[in-house]
Enzyme design. Structure first.
Site: not given
Length: 341
Positions: A24, A184, A214, A216, A259, A310-311
């Protein structure tokens, strides 16, 4: 002599990895700077109108009809919604003048024309009832991006308005009215490493008109845009079943979901506009670009377990990495004859 012609959806895909590992980070950079890739280019503008334009807007309309809470505006954010509307309609008209136009008819009256959708809409600035869905709802019917508007007060940013139909495992209905840091909260590692706090400080320092972006990423099973928590029973089961699918089927079904997020300080209202445009490419499509195939394979193989969990990748990421890194997984795309010069 032959040349390989990649489909537009591959050539313009915002492949997000610049190394063989991923952690991250804020990864914020100025907007409107084209990014060359091994397949083509992306990022020249704020809004990308592509071949999926009409289909994605129709899908958004369907989702909103089924769940109107995907569009939520706290009362004090109405000026920001109008600010966002004018900003992005002007952007569309400037980028696509042959098919889109925002015309000022005098006083506070405007006419929006969009030939791609076959509409002409007259509206009065500041009068919500003059637009179907109000300013934010109408804006969402013209752009493929999800939109979140952040208010700045009390030394923090607050997610106080949005139109989000294509969320990746989160919920606008749950998050609206929360501080940026709270939104977040579930993300592993980012708080301990101070990433979110630095991102918020950066956003609060944005001057009116400044534009950044950015990327993601995550993965999904199938090309379903709406993977919000509200409809988890409709897509969560696919993650479990994907782990048992044959390798060839897995490569067709698994999608790299990226994204492109634009961060813009609006001039009139002072709100921060957060745009989220979602792109998806199957592993089979991605494998048509050898550099992408190898790099994403290494990223998945090296990804820490907590980030994979998490993903939502834990069940299938090892098999996906093995498929991408196996020489037998890559079949060159069909070549197109080159036109004689």
């Amino acid at each position: 002599m032959t040349v390989t012609a990649l489909p537009t959806r591959i050539a313009g895909f915002p492949f997000p990895f610049r190394a063989d590992s991923y952690r991250y980070s804020t990864n914020v950079e100025p907007a409107r700077v084209p990014v060359p890739t091994e397949a083509g280019e992306w990022g020249a503008g704020i809004l990308d109108v592509d071949d999926e334009y009409a289909a994605e807007l129709a899908e958004r309309e369907r989702i909103l009809a089924a769940d109107p809470t995907r569009l939520t505006v706290l009362p004090h954010m109405r000026p920001a919604c109008w600010d966002a509307l004018h900003t992005l309609l002007r952007e569309l008209a400037d980028r696509h003048p042959s098919v889109m136009e925002l015309r000022h008819l005098g006083s506070d009256t405007y006419l929006w024309r969009n030939d791609l959708l076959g509409i002409e809409q007259r509206f009065r600035d500041g009068e919500d009832a003059s637009l179907p869905g109000g300013p934010l709802g109408f804006l969402g019917s013209q752009v493929q991006d999800d939109i979140v508007l952040l208010d700045q007060r009390e030394g923090s940013l607050w997610a106080d308005a949005g139109l989000v139909t294509f969320a990746a495992d989160w919920s606008l209905r749950f998050d609206v009215g929360m501080r940026f840091l709270e939104v977040h909260g579930p993300v592993p590692r980012v708080h301990e490493e101070g990433i979110i706090a630095r991102a918020e400080r950066f956003l609060m320092r944005l001057e009116p008109g400044q534009e950044y972006r950015r990327t993601n990423w995550t993965m999904s099973v199938g090309r379903r845009l709406d993977q919000s928590t509200e409809v988890y029973p409709e897509w969560g089961r696919d993650r479990r079943l994907a782990a048992e699918a044959p390798a060839a089927e897995l490569a067709e079904r698994l999608q790299l979901r990226v994204e492109v997020q634009h961060l813009i300080r609006l001039g009139a209202s002072g709100a921060v506009m957060f745009l989220i445009r979602t792109y998806m490419l199957s592993l089979a499509e991605l494998a048509q670009v050898p550099a992408w195939r190898a790099r994403f394979g290494h990223v998945l193989a090296e990804l820490p377990d907590d980030m994979a969990e998490y993903k939502g990748l834990a069940r299938f990421r090892r098999r996906a990495a093995d498929w991408l890194l196996s020489p037998s997984s890559f079949a060159p795309p069909r070549s197109q004859p080159q036109e004689p010069s």
